[in-house]
Scaffold this motif. Sequence first.
Motif, PDB file in Angstrom:
ATOM      1  N   LEU A  31      14.888  -9.801   7.891  1.00 15.24           N
ATOM      2  CA  LEU A  31      14.246  -8.647   7.250  1.00 15.24           C
ATOM      3  C   LEU A  31      14.887  -8.318   5.902  1.00 15.24           C
ATOM      4  CD1 LEU A  31      12.044  -6.489   7.760  1.00 15.24           C
ATOM      5  CD2 LEU A  31      13.786  -5.115   8.904  1.00 15.24           C
ATOM      6  N   ARG A  32      16.188  -8.514   5.823  1.00 20.07           N
ATOM      7  CA  ARG A  32      16.876  -8.228   4.559  1.00 20.07           C
ATOM      8  C   ARG A  32      16.406  -9.155   3.431  1.00 20.07           C
ATOM      9  NH1 ARG A  32      21.226  -6.864   7.962  1.00 20.07           N
ATOM     10  NH2 ARG A  32      21.983  -8.994   7.984  1.00 20.07           N
ATOM     11  N   GLU A  33      15.913 -10.319   3.779  1.00 19.61           N
ATOM     12  CA  GLU A  33      15.469 -11.293   2.772  1.00 19.61           C
ATOM     13  C   GLU A  33      13.965 -11.208   2.497  1.00 19.61           C
ATOM     14  OE1 GLU A  33      18.173 -14.804   3.368  1.00 19.61           O
ATOM     15  OE2 GLU A  33      18.718 -12.888   2.401  1.00 19.61           O
ATOM     16  N   ALA A  34      13.253 -10.573   3.423  1.00 19.51           N
ATOM     17  CA  ALA A  34      11.793 -10.699   3.452  1.00 19.51           C
ATOM     18  C   ALA A  34      11.105 -10.270   2.152  1.00 19.51           C
ATOM     19  CB  ALA A  34      11.231  -9.911   4.628  1.00 19.51           C
ATOM     20  N   LEU A  35      11.600  -9.176   1.574  1.00 18.70           N
ATOM     21  CA  LEU A  35      10.962  -8.659   0.359  1.00 18.70           C
ATOM     22  C   LEU A  35      11.127  -9.659  -0.794  1.00 18.70           C
ATOM     23  CD1 LEU A  35       9.387  -6.093  -0.329  1.00 18.70           C
ATOM     24  CD2 LEU A  35      11.536  -5.043  -1.056  1.00 18.70           C
ATOM     25  N   ASP A  36      12.348 -10.129  -0.976  1.00 19.74           N
ATOM     26  CA  ASP A  36      12.618 -11.075  -2.068  1.00 19.74           C
ATOM     27  C   ASP A  36      11.880 -12.398  -1.858  1.00 19.74           C
ATOM     28  OD1 ASP A  36      14.186  -9.253  -3.362  1.00 19.74           O
ATOM     29  OD2 ASP A  36      16.020  -9.872  -2.324  1.00 19.74           O
ATOM     30  N   ARG A  37      11.690 -12.757  -0.601  1.00 17.16           N
ATOM     31  CA  ARG A  37      10.971 -14.014  -0.327  1.00 17.16           C
ATOM     32  C   ARG A  37       9.461 -13.839  -0.286  1.00 17.16           C
ATOM     33  NH1 ARG A  37      14.781 -16.943   4.252  1.00 17.16           N
ATOM     34  NH2 ARG A  37      16.595 -17.161   2.888  1.00 17.16           N
ATOM     35  N   GLN A  38       9.017 -12.636  -0.609  1.00 13.08           N
ATOM     36  CA  GLN A  38       7.575 -12.325  -0.676  1.00 13.08           C
ATOM     37  C   GLN A  38       6.857 -12.640   0.635  1.00 13.08           C
ATOM     38  OE1 GLN A  38       6.331 -14.387  -4.277  1.00 13.08           O
ATOM     39  NE2 GLN A  38       7.118 -12.672  -5.489  1.00 13.08           N
ATOM     40  N   GLU A  39       7.482 -12.232   1.715  1.00 11.09           N
ATOM     41  CA  GLU A  39       6.874 -12.465   3.027  1.00 11.09           C
ATOM     42  C   GLU A  39       5.992 -11.297   3.490  1.00 11.09           C
ATOM     43  OE1 GLU A  39      10.554 -15.362   4.458  1.00 11.09           O
ATOM     44  OE2 GLU A  39      10.318 -13.410   5.438  1.00 11.09           O
ATOM     45  N   PHE A  40       6.020 -10.197   2.727  1.00 12.80           N
ATOM     46  CA  PHE A  40       5.174  -9.051   3.095  1.00 12.80           C
ATOM     47  C   PHE A  40       3.826  -9.131   2.404  1.00 12.80           C
ATOM     48  CE2 PHE A  40       9.421  -6.919   3.614  1.00 12.80           C
ATOM     49  CZ  PHE A  40       9.314  -6.712   4.982  1.00 12.80           C
ATOM     50  N   PHE A  41       2.819  -8.611   3.062  1.00 14.76           N
ATOM     51  CA  PHE A  41       1.538  -8.369   2.410  1.00 14.76           C
ATOM     52  C   PHE A  41       0.871  -7.173   3.076  1.00 14.76           C
ATOM     53  CE2 PHE A  41      -1.423 -10.267   5.573  1.00 14.76           C
ATOM     54  CZ  PHE A  41      -0.544 -11.010   6.331  1.00 14.76           C
ATOM     55  N   LEU A  42      -0.127  -6.638   2.397  1.00 14.62           N
ATOM     56  CA  LEU A  42      -0.823  -5.478   2.948  1.00 14.62           C
ATOM     57  C   LEU A  42      -2.204  -5.873   3.438  1.00 14.62           C
ATOM     58  CD1 LEU A  42      -0.036  -2.579   0.419  1.00 14.62           C
ATOM     59  CD2 LEU A  42       1.101  -3.125   2.575  1.00 14.62           C
ATOM     60  N   CYS A  43      -2.593  -5.296   4.563  1.00 15.26           N
ATOM     61  CA  CYS A  43      -3.982  -5.345   4.981  1.00 15.26           C
ATOM     62  C   CYS A  43      -4.556  -3.947   4.761  1.00 15.26           C
ATOM     63  CB  CYS A  43      -4.089  -5.741   6.451  1.00 15.26           C
ATOM     64  SG  CYS A  43      -3.904  -7.511   6.684  1.00 15.26           S
ATOM     65  N   THR A  55     -17.710   3.665   2.820  1.00 12.35           N
ATOM     66  CA  THR A  55     -16.250   3.653   2.923  1.00 12.35           C
ATOM     67  C   THR A  55     -15.674   4.707   1.980  1.00 12.35           C
ATOM     68  OG1 THR A  55     -16.297   1.301   3.431  1.00 12.35           O
ATOM     69  CG2 THR A  55     -14.183   2.212   2.726  1.00 12.35           C
ATOM     70  N   VAL A  56     -14.930   5.655   2.560  1.00 10.64           N
ATOM     71  CA  VAL A  56     -14.357   6.718   1.735  1.00 10.64           C
ATOM     72  C   VAL A  56     -12.900   6.438   1.398  1.00 10.64           C
ATOM     73  CG1 VAL A  56     -15.965   8.515   2.484  1.00 10.64           C
ATOM     74  CG2 VAL A  56     -13.860   8.127   3.800  1.00 10.64           C
ATOM     75  N   GLY A  57     -12.233   5.669   2.268  1.00  5.40           N
ATOM     76  CA  GLY A  57     -10.823   5.388   2.031  1.00  5.40           C
ATOM     77  C   GLY A  57     -10.438   4.066   2.664  1.00  5.40           C
ATOM     78  N   MET A  58      -9.263   3.613   2.278  1.00  2.00           N
ATOM     79  CA  MET A  58      -8.713   2.388   2.857  1.00  2.00           C
ATOM     80  C   MET A  58      -7.265   2.679   3.254  1.00  2.00           C
ATOM     81  SD  MET A  58     -10.480  -0.499   2.936  1.00  2.00           S
ATOM     82  CE  MET A  58     -11.846  -1.395   2.180  1.00  2.00           C
ATOM     83  N   GLU A  59      -6.906   2.403   4.514  1.00  2.00           N
ATOM     84  CA  GLU A  59      -5.504   2.572   4.916  1.00  2.00           C
ATOM     85  C   GLU A  59      -4.770   1.247   4.752  1.00  2.00           C
ATOM     86  OE1 GLU A  59      -4.649   3.907   8.955  1.00  2.00           O
ATOM     87  OE2 GLU A  59      -2.490   3.851   8.577  1.00  2.00           O
ATOM     88  N   ALA A  60      -3.685   1.294   4.005  1.00  2.00           N
ATOM     89  CA  ALA A  60      -2.848   0.106   3.825  1.00  2.00           C
ATOM     90  C   ALA A  60      -1.941  -0.056   5.036  1.00  2.00           C
ATOM     91  CB  ALA A  60      -2.005   0.268   2.555  1.00  2.00           C
ATOM     92  N   LEU A  61      -1.944  -1.250   5.616  1.00  4.06           N
ATOM     93  CA  LEU A  61      -1.106  -1.532   6.790  1.00  4.06           C
ATOM     94  C   LEU A  61      -0.250  -2.757   6.491  1.00  4.06           C
ATOM     95  CD1 LEU A  61      -3.949  -0.783   9.317  1.00  4.06           C
ATOM     96  CD2 LEU A  61      -1.765   0.473   9.239  1.00  4.06           C
ATOM     97  N   TYR A 114     -10.189   6.517  -1.836  1.00  2.95           N
ATOM     98  CA  TYR A 114      -8.750   6.756  -1.891  1.00  2.95           C
ATOM     99  C   TYR A 114      -8.059   5.675  -1.080  1.00  2.95           C
ATOM    100  CZ  TYR A 114      -9.610   8.953   2.667  1.00  2.95           C
ATOM    101  OH  TYR A 114     -10.004   9.198   3.960  1.00  2.95           O
ATOM    102  N   VAL A 115      -6.779   5.541  -1.298  1.00  2.00           N
ATOM    103  CA  VAL A 115      -6.011   4.610  -0.493  1.00  2.00           C
ATOM    104  C   VAL A 115      -4.943   5.428   0.242  1.00  2.00           C
ATOM    105  CG1 VAL A 115      -4.361   3.918  -2.287  1.00  2.00           C
ATOM    106  CG2 VAL A 115      -4.963   2.300  -0.506  1.00  2.00           C
ATOM    107  N   ALA A 116      -4.724   5.070   1.506  1.00  2.00           N
ATOM    108  CA  ALA A 116      -3.749   5.792   2.319  1.00  2.00           C
ATOM    109  C   ALA A 116      -2.579   4.862   2.634  1.00  2.00           C
ATOM    110  CB  ALA A 116      -4.403   6.273   3.612  1.00  2.00           C
ATOM    111  N   VAL A 117      -1.377   5.396   2.534  1.00  2.00           N
ATOM    112  CA  VAL A 117      -0.196   4.620   2.933  1.00  2.00           C
ATOM    113  C   VAL A 117       0.578   5.411   3.987  1.00  2.00           C
ATOM    114  CG1 VAL A 117       0.089   3.372   0.744  1.00  2.00           C
ATOM    115  CG2 VAL A 117       1.270   5.534   1.074  1.00  2.00           C
ATOM    116  N   ASN A 118       1.217   4.685   4.885  1.00  2.00           N
ATOM    117  CA  ASN A 118       2.044   5.312   5.916  1.00  2.00           C
ATOM    118  C   ASN A 118       3.445   5.545   5.362  1.00  2.00           C
ATOM    119  OD1 ASN A 118       0.324   5.233   8.530  1.00  2.00           O
ATOM    120  ND2 ASN A 118       0.032   3.221   7.579  1.00  2.00           N
ATOM    121  N   ILE A 119       3.936   6.744   5.570  1.00  2.00           N
ATOM    122  CA  ILE A 119       5.276   7.085   5.088  1.00  2.00           C
ATOM    123  C   ILE A 119       6.175   7.310   6.302  1.00  2.00           C
ATOM    124  CG2 ILE A 119       6.628   8.804   3.793  1.00  2.00           C
ATOM    125  CD1 ILE A 119       4.778   7.187   1.966  1.00  2.00           C
ATOM    126  N   SER A 120       7.256   6.562   6.362  1.00  2.00           N
ATOM    127  CA  SER A 120       8.200   6.698   7.463  1.00  2.00           C
ATOM    128  C   SER A 120       8.998   8.003   7.326  1.00  2.00           C
ATOM    129  CB  SER A 120       9.133   5.489   7.436  1.00  2.00           C
ATOM    130  OG  SER A 120      10.441   5.856   7.779  1.00  2.00           O
TER     131      SER A 120
END
Length: 292
Positions: A31-43, A55-61, A114-120
């Motif tokens: 997980l510590r490497e994942a961002l730099d290795r571009q292993e994340f993406f959004l759906c 469609t009024v909004g899109m939730e990013a997951l 609009y776009v929705a994002v989840n905030i921890s």
Amino acid sequence: DAKRAGSGLLRHFHPAMKESLRQRIGLESALREALDRQEFFLCYQPQVCADSGRTVGMEALLRWRHPEYGLIPPVHFIPLAEAGGQIGRIGAWVIDQACAQLAAWRQAGHAQLYVAVNISPVQLIDPGLEHVLLKAVAAHGIQPGELELEITESVLIEDPDRMVERFLALRELGFRLSIDDFGSGYSSLSYLRVLPVQAFKLDRSFVDGLCQDATSFEICASTIALARKLKLDVVAEGVETEEQAHRLRELGCPVFQGYLYSAPLEAEAAGLYLAQASGPALDAPIPPGLGP
Ligand code: C2E
Ligand code: MG
Ligand code: MG
Ligand code: MG
């Protein structure tokens, strides 16, 4: 302090506890490497108008595709990122990506979206969040009101006064706020008097039981009625069947999200969905299973 409050909240949802220590340590270092290795993406999962199907909004997951472990679901890695201190950076990436995507959809002619994002909870208590958000909206030329921040109701359990302050600070900057998994967090309704939110997301567990048990039905009915009385939007999560949609429509729920309309889709497929669904009728919903 921030770290203590954060780890306290984590106790409520820590699926990784079931895994062996060895596996966890493997995931943690990956997980510590994942961002730099571009292993994340959004759906992106559409939120659709109950009446028109628009469609009024899109939730990013967030999705993590590890080269060996494959696709790891957020319930497994988000708690690790929260505990390991990476959620700030990962969350900032999510916010920036989602804003970039909204700007691209705007360019493609989707004006009302609009776009929705989840905030921890761990991100929420970090005072650096404001800077991350303002930087992202400015970089991509979107308005704070076009970005919705989904914050799970369970953040209110510990130190609610502090959380209310955080909500107020974000609202002051113009961001749209919604309470995710509404009804599942055992928090007091009295906070609705002071929380500056624009929407509830009716928890999937209630939508699930809507057609089978009277209690779920009544919870859906009263949550929708409460939202409407308070002049708030309400989004039903996890709508899977026509029967659920029908009942929710009768109860006056204005916005639906779930597999009945679309699974979460990768950016390109989400763009195609938008292009299709903005036509005259929504007669060809993308079936579940097409998205990761
Ligand atoms: P959530 O925000 O409540 O998101 C809804 C979850 O329900 C998503 O799971 C979505 O794929 C799933 N879902 C949507 N429609 C249906 C349906 O009709 N039936 C069923 N059974 N499920 C449906 P996902 O993507 O695995 O995400 C799980 C949770 O992980 C999210 O719950 C959210 O709390 C968290 N999460 C996801 N992305 C992020 C992120 O970027 N940051 C943070 N902090 N948390 C995230
Ligand atoms: Mg959510
Ligand atoms: Mg939710
Ligand atoms: Mg949920």
